[in-house]
Write a protein that holds these residues in place. Structure first.
Motif, PDB file in Angstrom:
ATOM      1  N   GLU A 296       0.830  -1.200   0.000  1.00 28.57           N
ATOM      2  CA  GLU A 296       0.000   0.000   0.000  1.00 28.57           C
ATOM      3  C   GLU A 296       0.865   1.251   0.000  1.00 28.57           C
ATOM      4  O   GLU A 296       1.810   1.365   0.769  1.00 28.57           O
ATOM      5  CB  GLU A 296      -0.909   0.026   1.226  1.00 28.57           C
ATOM      6  N   THR A 299      -3.019   4.441   0.188  1.00 31.66           N
ATOM      7  CA  THR A 299      -3.977   4.079   1.232  1.00 31.66           C
ATOM      8  C   THR A 299      -3.338   3.950   2.612  1.00 31.66           C
ATOM      9  O   THR A 299      -4.049   3.891   3.621  1.00 31.66           O
ATOM     10  CB  THR A 299      -4.696   2.771   0.875  1.00 31.66           C
ATOM     11  N   LEU A 302      -4.826   1.322   5.079  1.00 27.70           N
ATOM     12  CA  LEU A 302      -6.275   1.209   5.280  1.00 27.70           C
ATOM     13  C   LEU A 302      -6.806  -0.142   4.818  1.00 27.70           C
ATOM     14  O   LEU A 302      -7.690  -0.721   5.462  1.00 27.70           O
ATOM     15  CB  LEU A 302      -7.000   2.328   4.531  1.00 27.70           C
ATOM     16  N   ALA A 303      -6.289  -0.650   3.690  1.00 28.02           N
ATOM     17  CA  ALA A 303      -6.771  -1.940   3.190  1.00 28.02           C
ATOM     18  C   ALA A 303      -6.443  -3.060   4.168  1.00 28.02           C
ATOM     19  O   ALA A 303      -7.270  -3.929   4.454  1.00 28.02           O
ATOM     20  CB  ALA A 303      -6.178  -2.231   1.817  1.00 28.02           C
ATOM     21  N   ALA A 369      -3.252  11.170  -3.451  1.00 26.12           N
ATOM     22  CA  ALA A 369      -4.327  11.614  -2.564  1.00 26.12           C
ATOM     23  C   ALA A 369      -4.560  13.114  -2.661  1.00 26.12           C
ATOM     24  O   ALA A 369      -5.650  13.597  -2.342  1.00 26.12           O
ATOM     25  CB  ALA A 369      -4.010  11.225  -1.117  1.00 26.12           C
ATOM     26  N   VAL A 382      -5.684   6.641  -9.180  1.00 23.47           N
ATOM     27  CA  VAL A 382      -5.365   5.419  -8.440  1.00 23.47           C
ATOM     28  C   VAL A 382      -5.033   4.307  -9.431  1.00 23.47           C
ATOM     29  O   VAL A 382      -5.694   4.161 -10.465  1.00 23.47           O
ATOM     30  CB  VAL A 382      -6.543   4.971  -7.542  1.00 23.47           C
ATOM     31  N   ARG A 408      -8.467   8.131  -0.335  1.00 22.13           N
ATOM     32  CA  ARG A 408      -7.855   6.946   0.277  1.00 22.13           C
ATOM     33  C   ARG A 408      -8.910   5.883   0.593  1.00 22.13           C
ATOM     34  O   ARG A 408      -8.702   4.686   0.382  1.00 22.13           O
ATOM     35  CB  ARG A 408      -7.084   7.340   1.529  1.00 22.13           C
ATOM     36  N   GLN A 409     -10.069   6.328   1.109  1.00 27.75           N
ATOM     37  CA  GLN A 409     -11.121   5.373   1.450  1.00 27.75           C
ATOM     38  C   GLN A 409     -11.722   4.726   0.205  1.00 27.75           C
ATOM     39  O   GLN A 409     -11.940   3.510   0.162  1.00 27.75           O
ATOM     40  CB  GLN A 409     -12.224   6.084   2.257  1.00 27.75           C
ATOM     41  N   ALA A 411     -10.273   4.431  -2.717  1.00 26.00           N
ATOM     42  CA  ALA A 411      -9.249   3.572  -3.311  1.00 26.00           C
ATOM     43  C   ALA A 411      -9.195   2.228  -2.600  1.00 26.00           C
ATOM     44  O   ALA A 411      -9.011   1.177  -3.235  1.00 26.00           O
ATOM     45  CB  ALA A 411      -7.890   4.264  -3.257  1.00 26.00           C
ATOM     46  N   THR A 412      -9.367   2.245  -1.292  1.00 20.67           N
ATOM     47  CA  THR A 412      -9.321   1.004  -0.510  1.00 20.67           C
ATOM     48  C   THR A 412     -10.428   0.048  -0.893  1.00 20.67           C
ATOM     49  O   THR A 412     -10.188  -1.126  -1.217  1.00 20.67           O
ATOM     50  CB  THR A 412      -9.395   1.329   0.992  1.00 20.67           C
TER      51      THR A 412
END
Length: 429
Positions: A296, A299, A302-303, A369, A382, A408-409, A411-412
């Motif tokens: 990552e 992100t 986050l993933a 981001a 992304v 970021r969210q 993309a996750t």
């Protein structure tokens, strides 16, 4: 039956917190077949709270109040309820002991201010607290009712399910409004817009109006719930004679909706009810007996954080390399020197994650981001890389909207959904 929701708290009016309680309650009241025509938010002021309660009771059969049941000076929902009911507050010593025991179990002494949480309007019933110190209240006001619950979401939802929903069902039955069973199922999707879902399902929704009405045949409604970074939810609600019949009807509608959406846009359904995208990834990996490792960048972990939410994740999740700095991509993952926001970089990161972490599948996420560009790419760009057994590495590029956090969210969940779909694709013959 009409129920109004009143959210109490100055922080709601100031925009310091979002009123997710009213959203949750509206959804769950609808699932019970209860109408909610008005929602109010009111600050921590006694006179304005009393006015809000009286206004709600004047136009609805009951009220659900969230917030203002804490131990501090600005928690005045009880006082306002007592005024509306025209009764005094009475201290319930059983509640006092319950609160005191909660503090004792944590090795702490109960502050005197918590005694206020045991003050109950005379004639009201207690909803026992199981997750916090504040009990809920069921307050009769003439032939109407006010339910008061804490503003803490998990306390609120617990009391709704344990006490408010059953009490509402009883009252609706007494009024002759509850015939049979009402049940709902939420079909969770990612990859289609709300309008796209509406267009795809328009014919099916129209056909529901032509079906036989009444509990014996079963009636159904479909609604769309846009849930931001959790995708679009399709809620199916049915009314039937009994729970078993309702469950069978929901099965029929779910199968039909899945088939329609699959024909329109492919495998966009990833879960049912409370199933999150990480649960769908876990099922897909477990079905293949595969493990996954992440790399990552944009992100920032986050993933990986979402994947470890799944119980038993250690059986299939190897770990994540958070390669935020370009040099880490080069040194640890073996990404060739050059632009790191690109299809080539995403594929190299996925291969590197698979190799370094000893996983069957490598998933990589790189992007921008914002607010500034990187490698000539605008914010929201992304690239997701995927390395699977027996296949050449792949890369998927897309653009997501929003500020840094939303990029970021989004993309996750988009990357995890790509992983879910890709693992489920059969090997080429």
């Amino acid at each position: 039956m009409r129920i109004e929701i009143v959210a109490v708290g100055t922080e709601l009016l100031l925009g310091q917190i979002a009123d997710t309680n009213s959203q949750w309650l509206g959804e769950h009241l609808a699932a019970l077949g209860v109408s909610s025509h008005f929602h109010q938010a009111v600050g921590d002021n006694h006179d304005r709270i009393v006015l809000a309660f009286r206004t709600a009771l004047a136009r609805s059969d009951g009220v659900v109040v969230c917030g203002g049941l804490g131990p501090t000076h600005d928690d005045i929902t009880r006082d306002a309820l007592a005024e509306v009911m025209n009764v005094p507050l009475v201290r319930d010593m059983a509640v006092v002991e319950r609160i005191r025991s909660m503090f004792s179990s944590r090795g702490r002494e109960m502050p005197e201010s918590n005694l206020r949480q045991a003050d109950v309007p005379e004639g009201a019933s207690i909803i026992p607290q199981t997750k916090g110190t504040a009990p809920g209240l069921i307050c009769p006001v003439g032939h109407k009712v006010v339910y008061a619950v804490p503003g803490v979401p998990y306390e609120m939802s617990d009391m709704f399910e344990r006490a408010i929903a059953p009490d509402l069902a009883r009252r609706m039955a007494e009024r002759g409004e509850l015939e049979g069973t009402i049940a709902s199922r939420v079909i969770r999707t990612w990859g289609m817009s709300e309008s796209g879902l509406g267009e795809a399902l328009a014919g099916y929704i129209d056909s529901l109006d032509d079906r036989a009405a009444g509990p014996s045949a079963g009636t159904a409604t479909i609604a769309f719930l846009a849930s931001g970074i959790e995708g679009i939810k399709v809620r199916v609600t049915v009314r039937a004679d009994d729970p078993d019949t309702a469950a069978k009807l929901l099965d029929v509608h779910e199968r039909a909706i899945r088939a329609i959406l699959a024909e329109a846009a492919g495998d966009v359904v990833f879960g049912i009810d409370d199933e999150a995208i990480e649960d769908a990834v876990a099922r897909a990996l477990a079905s293949e007996g595969w493990t996954v490792g992440l790399a990552e960048s944009v992100t920032g972990g986050l993933a990986a954080s979402r994947l470890v939410n799944v119980p038993g994740a250690s059986a299939w999740f190897r770990g994540s390399v958070v390669s935020y700095a370009s040099q880490v991509k080069f040194d640890v993952l073996g990404v060739p020197e050059g632009p790191v926001v690109s299809e080539a970089a995403a594929m190299a990161m996925a291969e590197g994650a698979r190799r370094v972490l000893g996983a069957d599948v490598g998933l990589a996420i790189t992007g921008v981001a914002g607010p500034d560009e990187q490698d000539g790419r605008p914010p929201g760009t992304v690239f997701v890389g995927l390395a699977r057994p027996g296949r050449e590495p792949e890369s998927f590029g897309f653009t997501v909207p929003g500020d840094r956090d939303r990029v970021r969210q989004y993309a996750t969940i988009a990357a995890l959904d790509l992983l879910r779909r890709s693992v489920a694709v059969p090997d080429p013959v």
